[in-house]
Design an enzyme around this catalytic site. Structure first.
Site, PDB file in Angstrom:
ATOM      1  N   ARG A  61      65.431  47.211  80.687  1.00 26.56           N
ATOM      2  CA  ARG A  61      64.303  46.641  79.946  1.00 26.56           C
ATOM      3  C   ARG A  61      64.649  45.237  79.431  1.00 26.56           C
ATOM      4  NH1 ARG A  61      61.340  47.804  74.562  1.00 26.56           N
ATOM      5  NH2 ARG A  61      59.238  47.140  75.154  1.00 26.56           N
ATOM      6  N   HIS A  65      62.541  41.776  80.240  1.00 26.72           N
ATOM      7  CA  HIS A  65      62.030  40.865  79.209  1.00 26.72           C
ATOM      8  C   HIS A  65      62.707  39.501  79.272  1.00 26.72           C
ATOM      9  CE1 HIS A  65      59.814  43.869  76.389  1.00 26.72           C
ATOM     10  NE2 HIS A  65      59.715  44.218  77.645  1.00 26.72           N
ATOM     11  N   ASP A  66      63.929  39.463  79.808  1.00 28.76           N
ATOM     12  CA  ASP A  66      64.579  38.173  80.025  1.00 28.76           C
ATOM     13  C   ASP A  66      63.852  37.401  81.130  1.00 28.76           C
ATOM     14  OD1 ASP A  66      66.339  36.040  80.082  1.00 28.76           O
ATOM     15  OD2 ASP A  66      67.843  37.090  81.289  1.00 28.76           O
ATOM     16  N   VAL A  69      60.271  35.686  80.756  1.00 30.03           N
ATOM     17  CA  VAL A  69      60.078  34.552  79.855  1.00 30.03           C
ATOM     18  C   VAL A  69      60.972  33.405  80.328  1.00 30.03           C
ATOM     19  CG1 VAL A  69      60.185  33.768  77.457  1.00 30.03           C
ATOM     20  CG2 VAL A  69      59.534  36.128  77.968  1.00 30.03           C
ATOM     21  N   ASP A  73      67.403  33.861  82.240  1.00 28.85           N
ATOM     22  CA  ASP A  73      68.351  32.879  81.702  1.00 28.85           C
ATOM     23  C   ASP A  73      69.017  33.385  80.433  1.00 28.85           C
ATOM     24  OD1 ASP A  73      66.231  32.909  79.995  1.00 28.85           O
ATOM     25  OD2 ASP A  73      65.945  30.737  79.922  1.00 28.85           O
ATOM     26  N   SER A  75      67.634  34.407  77.799  1.00 26.17           N
ATOM     27  CA  SER A  75      66.982  33.945  76.569  1.00 26.17           C
ATOM     28  C   SER A  75      66.671  35.089  75.613  1.00 26.17           C
ATOM     29  CB  SER A  75      65.706  33.167  76.897  1.00 26.17           C
ATOM     30  OG  SER A  75      64.808  33.962  77.634  1.00 26.17           O
ATOM     31  N   ASN A  93      58.756  42.416  72.089  1.00 24.40           N
ATOM     32  CA  ASN A  93      60.189  42.665  71.928  1.00 24.40           C
ATOM     33  C   ASN A  93      60.497  43.516  70.702  1.00 24.40           C
ATOM     34  OD1 ASN A  93      61.302  41.455  74.207  1.00 24.40           O
ATOM     35  ND2 ASN A  93      61.218  39.398  73.285  1.00 24.40           N
ATOM     36  N   HIS A 191      59.663  53.104  84.456  1.00 29.06           N
ATOM     37  CA  HIS A 191      59.306  54.059  83.402  1.00 29.06           C
ATOM     38  C   HIS A 191      59.549  55.500  83.868  1.00 29.06           C
ATOM     39  CE1 HIS A 191      56.569  51.005  81.074  1.00 29.06           C
ATOM     40  NE2 HIS A 191      57.852  50.702  81.026  1.00 29.06           N
ATOM     41  N   THR A 192      60.321  55.675  84.895  1.00 24.18           N
ATOM     42  CA  THR A 192      60.816  56.993  85.285  1.00 24.18           C
ATOM     43  C   THR A 192      61.972  57.436  84.391  1.00 24.18           C
ATOM     44  OG1 THR A 192      61.768  58.294  87.088  1.00 24.18           O
ATOM     45  CG2 THR A 192      62.392  55.980  87.023  1.00 24.18           C
ATOM     46  N   THR A 240      61.196  64.471  84.510  1.00 24.08           N
ATOM     47  CA  THR A 240      62.662  64.308  84.611  1.00 24.08           C
ATOM     48  C   THR A 240      63.040  63.063  83.808  1.00 24.08           C
ATOM     49  OG1 THR A 240      62.238  63.146  86.696  1.00 24.08           O
ATOM     50  CG2 THR A 240      62.991  65.422  86.871  1.00 24.08           C
TER      51      THR A 240
HETATM   52  C1  HEM Z   1      54.086  46.512  83.552  1.00 20.94           C
HETATM   53  C2  HEM Z   1      54.101  46.242  82.268  1.00 20.94           C
HETATM   54  C3  HEM Z   1      54.985  46.948  81.272  1.00 20.94           C
HETATM   55  C4  HEM Z   1      54.616  47.333  80.027  1.00 20.94           C
HETATM   56  C5  HEM Z   1      53.263  47.102  79.378  1.00 20.94           C
HETATM   57  C6  HEM Z   1      55.756  47.991  79.418  1.00 20.94           C
HETATM   58  C7  HEM Z   1      55.774  48.496  78.128  1.00 20.94           C
HETATM   59  C8  HEM Z   1      56.785  49.261  77.593  1.00 20.94           C
HETATM   60  C9  HEM Z   1      56.760  49.873  76.283  1.00 20.94           C
HETATM   61  C10 HEM Z   1      55.632  49.750  75.272  1.00 20.94           C
HETATM   62  C11 HEM Z   1      57.915  50.577  76.132  1.00 20.94           C
HETATM   63  C12 HEM Z   1      58.347  51.391  74.900  1.00 20.94           C
HETATM   64  C13 HEM Z   1      59.127  50.478  73.963  1.00 20.94           C
HETATM   65  C14 HEM Z   1      59.545  51.100  72.647  1.00 20.94           C
HETATM   66  O1  HEM Z   1      58.991  52.097  72.168  1.00 20.94           O
HETATM   67  O2  HEM Z   1      60.479  50.528  72.053  1.00 20.94           O
HETATM   68  C15 HEM Z   1      58.668  50.405  77.350  1.00 20.94           C
HETATM   69  C16 HEM Z   1      59.905  50.962  77.589  1.00 20.94           C
HETATM   70  C17 HEM Z   1      60.625  50.740  78.741  1.00 20.94           C
HETATM   71  N1  HEM Z   1      60.320  49.855  79.750  1.00 20.94           N
HETATM   72 FE1  HEM Z   1      58.539  48.989  80.073  1.00 20.94          FE
HETATM   73  N2  HEM Z   1      56.784  48.005  80.316  1.00 20.94           N
HETATM   74  C18 HEM Z   1      56.370  47.373  81.455  1.00 20.94           C
HETATM   75  C19 HEM Z   1      57.135  47.116  82.575  1.00 20.94           C
HETATM   76  C20 HEM Z   1      58.470  47.425  82.693  1.00 20.94           C
HETATM   77  C21 HEM Z   1      59.344  46.944  83.732  1.00 20.94           C
HETATM   78  C22 HEM Z   1      58.926  45.963  84.824  1.00 20.94           C
HETATM   79  C23 HEM Z   1      60.562  47.499  83.511  1.00 20.94           C
HETATM   80  C24 HEM Z   1      61.838  47.318  84.283  1.00 20.94           C
HETATM   81  C25 HEM Z   1      61.896  46.970  85.548  1.00 20.94           C
HETATM   82  C26 HEM Z   1      60.437  48.348  82.346  1.00 20.94           C
HETATM   83  C27 HEM Z   1      61.433  49.145  81.831  1.00 20.94           C
HETATM   84  C28 HEM Z   1      61.305  49.926  80.681  1.00 20.94           C
HETATM   85  C29 HEM Z   1      62.284  50.926  80.283  1.00 20.94           C
HETATM   86  C30 HEM Z   1      63.492  51.366  81.101  1.00 20.94           C
HETATM   87  C31 HEM Z   1      61.872  51.422  79.048  1.00 20.94           C
HETATM   88  C32 HEM Z   1      62.583  52.444  78.162  1.00 20.94           C
HETATM   89  C33 HEM Z   1      63.528  51.701  77.238  1.00 20.94           C
HETATM   90  C34 HEM Z   1      64.275  52.583  76.255  1.00 20.94           C
HETATM   91  O3  HEM Z   1      64.350  53.797  76.375  1.00 20.94           O
HETATM   92  O4  HEM Z   1      64.819  51.982  75.289  1.00 20.94           O
HETATM   93  N3  HEM Z   1      59.163  48.253  81.863  1.00 20.94           N
HETATM   94  N4  HEM Z   1      57.965  49.593  78.221  1.00 20.94           N
END
Ligand code: HEM
Ligand SMILES: *[C@@H]1O[C@H](CO)[C@@H](O)[C@H](O)[C@H]1NC(C)=O
Ligand SMILES: *[C@@H]1O[C@H](CO)[C@@H](O)[C@H](O)[C@H]1NC(C)=O
Ligand SMILES: *[C@@H]1O[C@H](CO)[C@@H](O)[C@H](O)[C@H]1NC(C)=O
Length: 319
Positions: A61, A65-66, A69, A73, A75, A93, A191-192, A240
């Site tokens: 994640r 986010h790096d 933006v 880099d 950031s 963030n 998000h798997t 899972t």
């Molecule tokens: C498509 C738009 C996306 C949105 C709107 C989004 C939004 C979010 C949100 C709201 C969370 C929960 C954060 C929290 O409660 O602190 C999350 C978690 C996560 N996101 Fe996304 N995400 C997106 C795309 C991505 C992408 C592209 C990746 C990586 C390639 C990613 C990887 C993850 C991972 C692995 C988590 C779990 C992090 C943890 O357990 O700390 N997400 N995301």
């Protein structure tokens, strides 16, 4: 021959353009300066996973986010300091974490090859190993990024939001030059694994205004987890939770996407993303191949290379 010569200048311009898009990263970048960097990173991620199931999810994640933006880099890692307003003040963030693991990786690398490996590359390598250690694909991580000397809080405000509809999500992917269907669907497959806090989806749980794209059995479970005042962490993949597999997509097919931004990929009527969700749901190898390619695409976003930027000593601060 004459016509080939006439074509040469165009060929040259095309090569320049392709060069700037792929930005000269290479999988062999540290082969002489830090040959063991990849296994060092893998070792620290494995160690972190022993005490924290979410370690890998946190790291990928951070990389996302790096890269979104101003390119990959480093950031997102910068704290507030002289001349820097941290990106961590942006809503997108809020609560982002995993910085201690990045610091541990950086320390392990500096022990062996000081001053050589950028923090931006650490995030790319850590993501690759996090996915693989959770059962997902591996790929040849492209390396050679340099760390930036700026942060962009306004840019971070534009990160995709869980409340965005499909057209906004697609526009945000196009804005960073990623593909707005295949890259969007494949990368959302991250998000798997990992967790989300209830605040990012609890407006879907209002019983007097039920969300028609949310499975009602699943909604009942979520209500149990998300009682008022409890901003609990919930698995992004209810099937899972810590495994990198295709179940994110099968969940979408049964209306069990946790975030609105997940479910819209499948439930927006007529959307071009639906058939991609269906193919990834039915073929894990198609998902894995696409995911690896999309991670390379995301990792290529606007990196600093050559002698631009710097190699940070401390990932949280400019040198
Ligand atoms: C498509 C738009 C996306 C949105 C709107 C989004 C939004 C979010 C949100 C709201 C969370 C929960 C954060 C929290 O409660 O602190 C999350 C978690 C996560 N996101 Fe996304 N995400 C997106 C795309 C991505 C992408 C592209 C990746 C990586 C390639 C990613 C990887 C993850 C991972 C692995 C988590 C779990 C992090 C943890 O357990 O700390 N997400 N995301
Ligand atoms: C590379 O790093 C790994 C993990 O830290 C370690 O087990 C291995 O011995 C190292 N190999 C070399 C050649 O230094
Ligand atoms: C639940 O939905 C109803 C009907 O749309 C609305 O009036 C109410 O404010 C919502 N409750 C919350 C807590 O958002
Ligand atoms: C709701 O989820 C269950 C699994 O928990 C599934 O069997 C069922 O088909 C889903 N319902 C819909 C309408 O997708």
């Amino acid at each position: 021959m004459a016509s080939f010569k006439a074509f040469m200048p165009f060929l040259f311009v095309v090569c320049l353009m392709v060069g700037s898009v792929s930005a000269q990263l290479s999988s062999t970048f540290y082969d002489t300066t830090c040959p063991n960097v990849s296994s060092i990173v893998r070792g620290v991620v494995e160690q972190a996973l022993r005490s924290d199931d979410r370690a890998g999810a946190k790291l990928i994640r951070l990389h996302f986010h790096d890269c979104f933006v101003d390119g990959c880099d480093g950031s997102v890692l910068l704290e507030d300091q002289d001349g820097i307003v941290s990106e961590l003040g942006a809503n997108g963030n809020d609560g982002i974490t995993g910085f201690n693991i990045v610091n541990d990786i950086k320390a392990a690398i500096e022990n062996v090859c000081p001053g050589v490996v950028s923090c931006a590359d650490i995030l790319a390598l850590a993501s690759r190993h996090s996915v693989n250690l959770a059962g997902g694909p591996g790929w040849e991580t492209q390396l050679g990024r340099r760390d930036g000397r700026t942060a962009n809080l306004n840019g971070a405000m534009e990160l995709p939001s869980p409340f965005d509809d499909l057209s906004v999500l697609r526009r945000k992917f196009r804005d960073v030059q990623l593909d707005d269907t295949t890259d969007l669907v494949a990368l959302s497959g991250a998000h798997t694994f990992g967790r989300s806090r209830c605040r990012f989806f609890d407006r879907r749980l209002n019983t007097s205004n039920p969300d028609p794209t949310l499975n009602s059995t699943y909604a009942d479970q979520l209500r149990e987890n998300c009682q008022p005042g409890r901003d609990t962490f919930v698995n992004l993949d209810p099937t899972t939770p810590d495994t990198f597999d295709r179940n994110y997509f099968t969940n979408l097919q049964s209306n069990r996407g946790l975030l609105e931004s997940d479910q819209v990929l499948f439930s927006t009527s007529g959307a071009p993303t639906i058939s991609i969700v269906n193919s990834f749901a039915s073929s894990q190898s198609q998902f894995f191949t696409a995911f690896a390619q999309s991670m390379i695409n995301m990792g290529n976003l606007g990196p600093l290379t050559g002698s631009t930027g710097e190699i940070r000593t401390n990932c949280r601060r400019l040198n």
